[in-house]
Design a protein around this motif. Sequence first.
Motif, short mmCIF file in Angstrom:
data_model
loop_
_atom_site.label_atom_id
_atom_site.label_comp_id
_atom_site.label_asym_id
_atom_site.label_seq_id
_atom_site.Cartn_x
_atom_site.Cartn_y
_atom_site.Cartn_z
N PHE A 393 0.84 -1.18 0.00
CA PHE A 393 0.00 0.00 0.00
C PHE A 393 0.88 1.24 0.00
O PHE A 393 1.91 1.29 0.71
N ALA A 394 0.48 2.26 -0.74
CA ALA A 394 1.20 3.53 -0.75
C ALA A 394 0.90 4.30 0.53
O ALA A 394 0.07 3.89 1.36
N ASP A 396 -0.73 6.93 1.01
CA ASP A 396 -2.10 7.43 1.11
C ASP A 396 -3.13 6.33 1.26
O ASP A 396 -4.34 6.57 1.22
N SER A 398 -3.61 3.77 -0.81
CA SER A 398 -4.05 3.16 -2.07
C SER A 398 -3.16 1.98 -2.41
O SER A 398 -2.01 1.88 -1.96
N LEU A 399 -3.71 1.09 -3.21
CA LEU A 399 -2.98 -0.12 -3.60
C LEU A 399 -1.86 0.24 -4.56
O LEU A 399 -2.07 0.93 -5.56
N ALA A 400 -0.64 -0.25 -4.24
CA ALA A 400 0.52 0.01 -5.10
C ALA A 400 0.72 -1.14 -6.07
O ALA A 400 0.66 -0.96 -7.29
N PHE A 418 -3.54 -3.44 -10.03
CA PHE A 418 -3.01 -2.11 -10.27
C PHE A 418 -4.11 -1.06 -10.39
O PHE A 418 -3.84 0.05 -10.81
N GLU A 419 -5.33 -1.43 -10.08
CA GLU A 419 -6.39 -0.43 -10.13
C GLU A 419 -6.28 0.49 -8.92
O GLU A 419 -5.84 0.07 -7.84
N PRO A 420 -6.68 1.75 -9.04
CA PRO A 420 -6.58 2.69 -7.92
C PRO A 420 -7.65 2.43 -6.87
O PRO A 420 -8.66 3.13 -6.78
N VAL A 421 -7.43 1.40 -6.06
CA VAL A 421 -8.38 1.06 -4.99
C VAL A 421 -7.72 1.34 -3.65
O VAL A 421 -6.49 1.38 -3.53
N THR A 422 -8.53 1.52 -2.60
CA THR A 422 -8.03 1.89 -1.28
C THR A 422 -7.92 0.66 -0.39
O THR A 422 -8.41 -0.43 -0.72
N ASP A 425 -11.28 -0.84 0.46
CA ASP A 425 -11.83 -1.75 -0.56
C ASP A 425 -11.17 -3.11 -0.48
O ASP A 425 -11.83 -4.17 -0.60
#
Length: 501
Positions: A393-394, A396, A398-400, A418-422, A425
């Motif tokens: 996780f980054a 913020d 979000s998934l890295a 690689f989708e911008p999910v948190t 989620d």
Amino acid sequence: MVDWIILAGISLVSITFAVQWLLPRRRIRAADFGLSLSSSLDDAVFLFDGDTLISHSDIALAGLDCVNDWHDLRRMLQRDFPAFPETPDAVRAEGSLTISAIDCTVEREVVCEWIDGIVRVQLRDVAGKDPKPRDHNDPIRLVMDRAPYPVWLLDHSGTVRWCNAAYVSLVRKARGPDADLTAPLFPARVDEVPLGRKTRMSITAGDGNAKLWFDLTHVEHEQGHLFYAVDINAIVEAEIAQRKFVQTMTKTFAQLSIGLAIFDRNRQLALFNPALIDLTTLPPDFLSCRPSLSGFFDRLRDQHMMPEPKNYRSWRRQMNDLLEAAQDGNYQETWSLPSGSVYSVSGRPHPDGAVAFLFEDITAEITLTRRFRSEMDLMQSILDKLADAIIVFADDGSLAFTNYAYQLLWGESDEAGFEPVTVLDITRQWQEHCLATPVLGEIRDFVEMRDNRAEWSAEIQMRNGMHLTCTASPIQNGATIVRFTAIDRVGTENKMSKISA
């Protein structure tokens, strides 16, 4: 007695008539030029016999120096009346002359008359009187006196013979209120202002610092040379401001690392900066000659500074499309050159139909991007070889990225990883595959934390019966890595094998 009275009256009348008959008679002609005429009571009048002054009115010399002859009077009048005759012979030839002042604001004129060998010169005030027709030698005065631009007549000797009010105002502004109007304000040499075309000249104002600029037009006249001056100070100031602006912009562009080429509405190179020379390797003398747009890109093609086209005809069409796109402001292209360099070329429209092209060397950025992608691919391949399921996780939340084992374990595809999910989620997806446990909420809180983070582990159980050790570890820049390790490795390997199958 009555008879004597009548006789005495007749005698008195006879004596009176006799006396009147015997007295000298006045010449009637004297009434035409006498100094005591009512019309000349307020005017200065001079009488000349040849060059010699023989009489004058009482106010003739008021405010003037001593006048003894014709030349003295001409010297006194020449400043305001440069057309005053050099000798009385000119008056004799014409019979009568009316000479107007060179300054149209001077409401006086000189009248010269030839009367039986005597020349009568009268300086009379014309204010309030009906204007008299001018002589044929001065045909433009009535038209040009109120002209808004200076007009003057220069005789063959280089003296100003006539000027309008605008010229008088300009002379007084430049030289002071007592300036000599007969001395030319502009250069006296006529050949400095060619016939038939405008010539730009300047004069210095009274303080000696400011310059006044005019466009001079020269027209030949039978009495000399006629000149017209048009005020162009606003134009000159605009040109100076534009030149300073261009110089400022040039200095600014000289510091840029991006090559700049601006083509005017005629598609000729109008401005370029040194970076363009460095990027395109085009010689400065070629660019200074203001090549056309097509010539510029032809030279780039010859220098192998643009992608080599498959055929020239299609390349020419591409250049036409490039120009049209640049005019709309939407031309953007990346050139991969044979040398290995990569340029970003963009076209931007400019006012008045001009077009600007920007050349930027992005070789370093492209190389860095390619290297970064290569390193990312290498790191991804290494993670995919690990047996543990890993998710990062980054800072913020979000998934890295994830590895191949994680995708097998949780049923996620590579694209989904690689989708911008948190993290919220992701934990909800884990919850669907796991039994109820507070560990997932703790992972979510740990990922969102910023301080006092330390590695920790916990056990979770999936709905298929698999037990996993979940380890959350902080890494640099606030990121978090979560690793899932199967506790029953034999069973896990069999289940992993079944999943792979």
